[in-house]
Design a protein around this motif. Structure first.
Motif, PDB file in Angstrom:
ATOM      1  N   ALA A  48     -49.401 -44.522  38.155  1.00  0.00           N
ATOM      2  CA  ALA A  48     -48.468 -44.485  39.279  1.00  0.00           C
ATOM      3  C   ALA A  48     -48.243 -43.027  39.676  1.00  0.00           C
ATOM      4  N   VAL A  49     -47.645 -42.842  40.841  1.00  0.00           N
ATOM      5  CA  VAL A  49     -47.368 -41.489  41.331  1.00  0.00           C
ATOM      6  C   VAL A  49     -45.876 -41.175  41.203  1.00  0.00           C
ATOM      7  N   PHE A  50     -45.575 -39.886  41.229  1.00  0.00           N
ATOM      8  CA  PHE A  50     -44.178 -39.437  41.232  1.00  0.00           C
ATOM      9  C   PHE A  50     -44.057 -38.253  42.178  1.00  0.00           C
ATOM     10  N   TYR A  51     -43.146 -38.394  43.146  1.00  0.00           N
ATOM     11  CA  TYR A  51     -42.906 -37.325  44.121  1.00  0.00           C
ATOM     12  C   TYR A  51     -41.428 -36.954  44.097  1.00  0.00           C
ATOM     13  N   PRO A  75     -47.371 -39.035  31.204  1.00  0.00           N
ATOM     14  CA  PRO A  75     -47.120 -38.473  32.530  1.00  0.00           C
ATOM     15  C   PRO A  75     -47.638 -37.037  32.607  1.00  0.00           C
ATOM     16  N   MET A  76     -48.272 -36.689  33.717  1.00  0.00           N
ATOM     17  CA  MET A  76     -48.849 -35.354  33.866  1.00  0.00           C
ATOM     18  C   MET A  76     -48.500 -34.777  35.226  1.00  0.00           C
ATOM     19  N   LEU A  77     -48.630 -33.450  35.322  1.00  0.00           N
ATOM     20  CA  LEU A  77     -48.503 -32.782  36.615  1.00  0.00           C
ATOM     21  C   LEU A  77     -49.908 -32.574  37.174  1.00  0.00           C
ATOM     22  N   HIS A  78     -50.094 -32.969  38.423  1.00  0.00           N
ATOM     23  CA  HIS A  78     -51.392 -32.863  39.085  1.00  0.00           C
ATOM     24  C   HIS A  78     -51.265 -32.112  40.401  1.00  0.00           C
ATOM     25  N   GLU A  79     -52.410 -31.655  40.863  1.00  0.00           N
ATOM     26  CA  GLU A  79     -52.467 -31.112  42.208  1.00  0.00           C
ATOM     27  C   GLU A  79     -53.684 -31.685  42.908  1.00  0.00           C
ATOM     28  N   SER A  80     -53.484 -32.157  44.138  1.00  0.00           N
ATOM     29  CA  SER A  80     -54.614 -32.620  44.948  1.00  0.00           C
ATOM     30  C   SER A  80     -55.155 -31.435  45.718  1.00  0.00           C
ATOM     31  N   VAL A  81     -56.465 -31.245  45.654  1.00  0.00           N
ATOM     32  CA  VAL A  81     -57.084 -30.142  46.383  1.00  0.00           C
ATOM     33  C   VAL A  81     -58.322 -30.658  47.113  1.00  0.00           C
ATOM     34  N   GLU A 106     -45.589 -34.033  46.746  1.00  0.00           N
ATOM     35  CA  GLU A 106     -45.749 -34.963  47.856  1.00  0.00           C
ATOM     36  C   GLU A 106     -47.221 -35.339  48.003  1.00  0.00           C
ATOM     37  N   PRO A 107     -47.499 -36.429  48.746  1.00  0.00           N
ATOM     38  CA  PRO A 107     -48.887 -36.850  48.914  1.00  0.00           C
ATOM     39  C   PRO A 107     -49.754 -35.711  49.441  1.00  0.00           C
ATOM     40  N   GLY A 108     -50.899 -35.489  48.829  1.00  0.00           N
ATOM     41  CA  GLY A 108     -51.823 -34.450  49.250  1.00  0.00           C
ATOM     42  C   GLY A 108     -51.609 -33.108  48.597  1.00  0.00           C
ATOM     43  N   ALA A 144     -36.914 -43.874  43.170  1.00  0.00           N
ATOM     44  CA  ALA A 144     -36.978 -45.117  43.936  1.00  0.00           C
ATOM     45  C   ALA A 144     -38.421 -45.580  44.061  1.00  0.00           C
ATOM     46  N   VAL A 145     -38.657 -46.859  43.799  1.00  0.00           N
ATOM     47  CA  VAL A 145     -39.994 -47.432  43.977  1.00  0.00           C
ATOM     48  C   VAL A 145     -40.100 -47.973  45.403  1.00  0.00           C
ATOM     49  N   LEU A 146     -40.931 -47.303  46.211  1.00  0.00           N
ATOM     50  CA  LEU A 146     -41.114 -47.669  47.616  1.00  0.00           C
ATOM     51  C   LEU A 146     -42.335 -48.584  47.754  1.00  0.00           C
ATOM     52  N   PRO A 147     -42.568 -49.119  48.945  1.00  0.00           N
ATOM     53  CA  PRO A 147     -43.718 -50.003  49.132  1.00  0.00           C
ATOM     54  C   PRO A 147     -45.046 -49.330  48.788  1.00  0.00           C
ATOM     55  N   LEU A 148     -46.025 -50.143  48.520  1.00  0.00           N
ATOM     56  CA  LEU A 148     -47.382 -49.713  48.137  1.00  0.00           C
ATOM     57  C   LEU A 148     -47.970 -48.649  49.051  1.00  0.00           C
ATOM     58  N   ARG A 149     -47.694 -48.751  50.347  1.00  0.00           N
ATOM     59  CA  ARG A 149     -48.309 -47.830  51.294  1.00  0.00           C
ATOM     60  C   ARG A 149     -47.358 -46.747  51.794  1.00  0.00           C
ATOM     61  N   ALA A 150     -46.233 -46.537  51.124  1.00  0.00           N
ATOM     62  CA  ALA A 150     -45.271 -45.516  51.561  1.00  0.00           C
ATOM     63  C   ALA A 150     -45.939 -44.144  51.575  1.00  0.00           C
ATOM     64  N   ARG A 151     -45.624 -43.361  52.599  1.00  0.00           N
ATOM     65  CA  ARG A 151     -46.213 -42.023  52.728  1.00  0.00           C
ATOM     66  C   ARG A 151     -45.193 -40.910  52.506  1.00  0.00           C
ATOM     67  N   GLU A 152     -43.901 -41.242  52.550  1.00  0.00           N
ATOM     68  CA  GLU A 152     -42.895 -40.206  52.361  1.00  0.00           C
ATOM     69  C   GLU A 152     -41.615 -40.809  51.836  1.00  0.00           C
ATOM     70  N   ALA A 153     -40.743 -39.930  51.349  1.00  0.00           N
ATOM     71  CA  ALA A 153     -39.486 -40.369  50.759  1.00  0.00           C
ATOM     72  C   ALA A 153     -38.628 -41.098  51.775  1.00  0.00           C
TER      73      ALA A 153
END
Ligand SMILES: [Cu+2]
Length: 159
Positions: A48-51, A75-81, A106-108, A144-153
């Protein structure tokens, strides 16, 4: 990513009131953590993701050095590049928050990756995540657990 008030008002009309009951903000010392969210999962096979948004009101750098949560064993800290036009994720040891500045996971970009998920994340529920800061110590926030396709808080960030 700052959202406009207009966007927040639109969200307020389409989200149940219960979602906003979870718009928590936690301040400890110079650090304020807000707008923590994740996405619903199908089962527990995939991570799962955490933002979250972190603000540093102190006069020196603060570092996020890890996260912990009862819903995931690794749980880990990641960066998307972007690398040669392809998105890739890499592990990061720490995320620096400069003085009088804020960083959003945040995503990305930076994000928490909740590996070895122990329970399915169900939309509309919350779960705690503890952020481990080098100077300010552990700070726990309801996520908060948002919908599957949520893009922002669904909540305003405390920027
Ligand atoms: Cu990741």
């Amino acid at each position: 990513m700052l959202k406009s008030t207009a966007a927040a008002l639109v969200l307020a009309t389409i989200l149940p009131a219960s979602a906003f009951a979870e718009c928590v903000e936690v301040t400890q010392g110079n650090i304020t953590v807000s707008a923590a969210w994740s996405r619903a999962t199908i089962g527990t096979e995939r991570p799962a993701v955490f933002y979250v948004t972190i603000r540093n009101d102190g006069g020196s750098d603060e570092r996020l050095v890890g996260i912990e949560t009862p819903v995931a064993d690794m749980p880990m800290l990641h960066e998307s590049v972007m690398e040669n036009g392809a998105a890739r994720m890499s592990h990061v040891d720490q995320i620096v928050i400069a003085p009088i500045d804020a960083v959003s996971l945040e995503p990305g970009g930076y994000h928490g990756m909740l590996m070895d998920l122990q329970t399915e994340l169900v939309e509309g529920t919350t779960f705690p995540v503890t952020l481990l800061f080098e100077k300010s110590g552990p700070v726990t926030i309801d996520t908060a657990v948002l919908p599957l396709r949520a893009r922002e808080a669904a909540c305003e960030e405390a920027l």
